[in-house]
Scaffold this motif. Structure first.
Motif, PDB file in Angstrom:
ATOM      1  N   ILE A 138     -10.070  -9.944 -27.452  1.00 49.25           N
ATOM      2  CA  ILE A 138      -9.605  -9.342 -26.190  1.00 49.25           C
ATOM      3  C   ILE A 138     -10.614  -8.338 -25.645  1.00 49.25           C
ATOM      4  O   ILE A 138     -10.353  -7.691 -24.639  1.00 49.25           O
ATOM      5  CB  ILE A 138      -8.196  -8.714 -26.300  1.00 49.25           C
ATOM      6  N   GLY A 139     -11.766  -8.227 -26.271  1.00 50.99           N
ATOM      7  CA  GLY A 139     -12.782  -7.322 -25.715  1.00 50.99           C
ATOM      8  C   GLY A 139     -13.753  -6.876 -26.788  1.00 50.99           C
ATOM      9  O   GLY A 139     -13.487  -7.028 -27.982  1.00 50.99           O
ATOM     10  N   TYR A 141     -14.629  -4.430 -28.601  1.00 50.33           N
ATOM     11  CA  TYR A 141     -14.309  -3.191 -29.318  1.00 50.33           C
ATOM     12  C   TYR A 141     -13.488  -3.618 -30.518  1.00 50.33           C
ATOM     13  O   TYR A 141     -12.953  -4.733 -30.547  1.00 50.33           O
ATOM     14  CB  TYR A 141     -13.518  -2.215 -28.430  1.00 50.33           C
ATOM     15  N   LEU A 143     -10.301  -3.157 -32.963  1.00 52.47           N
ATOM     16  CA  LEU A 143      -8.959  -2.602 -33.166  1.00 52.47           C
ATOM     17  C   LEU A 143      -8.645  -2.632 -34.657  1.00 52.47           C
ATOM     18  O   LEU A 143      -9.352  -3.271 -35.434  1.00 52.47           O
ATOM     19  CB  LEU A 143      -7.944  -3.440 -32.389  1.00 52.47           C
TER      20      LEU A 143
HETATM   21  N1  ADE Z   1      -9.073  -7.598 -33.979  1.00 48.68           N
HETATM   22  C1  ADE Z   1      -9.706  -6.419 -33.989  1.00 48.68           C
HETATM   23  N2  ADE Z   1     -10.310  -6.187 -32.828  1.00 48.68           N
HETATM   24  C2  ADE Z   1     -10.050  -7.261 -32.033  1.00 48.68           C
HETATM   25  C3  ADE Z   1     -10.404  -7.620 -30.712  1.00 48.68           C
HETATM   26  N3  ADE Z   1     -11.166  -6.834 -29.962  1.00 48.68           N
HETATM   27  N4  ADE Z   1      -9.967  -8.799 -30.239  1.00 48.68           N
HETATM   28  C4  ADE Z   1      -9.218  -9.611 -30.996  1.00 48.68           C
HETATM   29  N5  ADE Z   1      -8.859  -9.329 -32.251  1.00 48.68           N
HETATM   30  C5  ADE Z   1      -9.272  -8.171 -32.784  1.00 48.68           C
END
Ligand code: ADE
Length: 250
Positions: A138-139, A141, A143
């Motif tokens: 999703i970007g 960065y 998570l």
């Molecule tokens: N898991 C950790 N970061 C993520 C991200 N940016 N997109 C998808 N899954 C992830």
């Protein structure tokens, strides 16, 4: 449309999806969201879902067997379209995946079933990648886990499903639906702290309003996200508008 989520935090999904548009879509039976606890697919006493990496290093790695068991248990009814293509996708959320876009959300919204494996941030056993149809990010960065990306996918795909949004228009005008950013919007009052609503919006001239909105949409995209112009669907009238904007700049 049915979403299955494979996660070690199944409760994570309850509250965020129970409000607003997604909440109503669930209540009306337009979407079904089932969160599966990955621990239910383990076979050891401690219900282990991760382990230390071969070759050493810090952090834990998501184990392949529980994920494999979960996917095959969930994917019992794999429906096919007329061409024999599966109407189901298994997705791994990972920063290494293809970037999630409105176009991908649209593609997924035509399916019957999306199975989302929420990866963990430290890493997943490489063989989990063999179990999935696609990896989605999703970007750029990192998570702490794949649960928030899973929610992002479900939210954006759900609103594209027939009947989920109140009126068909509300998604046509979205930022990205034609590859452009959305035009500026105003509501009452007509004047706030000296800042006024553009006159054309109060004119009742629908053709003029439509043109104004298209122009501002293009202006915004050129200003804020010029790289989007390359993939946007541009009509001959849009080229006129672009020329007009260029003239104004001079
Ligand atoms: N898991 C950790 N970061 C993520 C991200 N940016 N997109 C998808 N899954 C992830």
């Amino acid at each position: 449309m049915r979403f299955h989520i494979i996660t070690i935090f199944p409760e994570f999904f309850t509250a965020p999806l129970s409000y607003g548009v997604t909440g109503r879509a669930i209540d009306k039976g337009l979407i079904k969201v089932q969160a599966h606890n990955l621990r239910d697919y383990t076979t050891d006493k401690h219900r282990t879902t991760d382990d230390s990496p071969y070759g050493g290093g810090s952090g834990m790695v998501m184990k392949v067997e529980p994920v494999a068991r979960a996917v095959s248990a969930i994917k019992v009814l794999d429906s096919k379209d007329k061409t024999g293509k599966s109407r189901s996708r298994v997705i791994l959320t990972t920063p290494q995946g293809v970037p999630f876009t409105q176009a991908l959300a649209r593609e997924l919204s035509a399916l019957d079933e999306v199975i989302i494996i929420c990866g963990r941030y430290e890493g997943v056993d490489e063989r989990i990648r063999d179990l999935v149809d696609m990896e989605v990010s999703i970007g750029d960065y990192i998570l702490t886990g794949g649960e928030i990306p899973g929610l992002v996918l479900i939210d954006s795909v759900s609103r594209l499903i027939q009947g989920v949004l109140g009126s068909a228009d509300s998604k046509e005008d979205d930022s990205f639906s034609n590859g452009l950013l959305e035009y500026p919007q105003y509501t009452r009052p007509p004047e706030f702290n000296g800042s006024i609503v553009p006159e054309v919006l109060l004119s009742g001239d629908h053709a003029a309003i439509k043109r104004y909105r298209k122009k501002e949409s293009i202006r915004r995209t050129l200003q804020k996200r010029p790289e989007l112009m390359e993939k946007a669907s541009i009509t001959p009238q849009d080229y006129e508008i672009i020329a007009e904007l260029k003239k104004e700049k001079k």
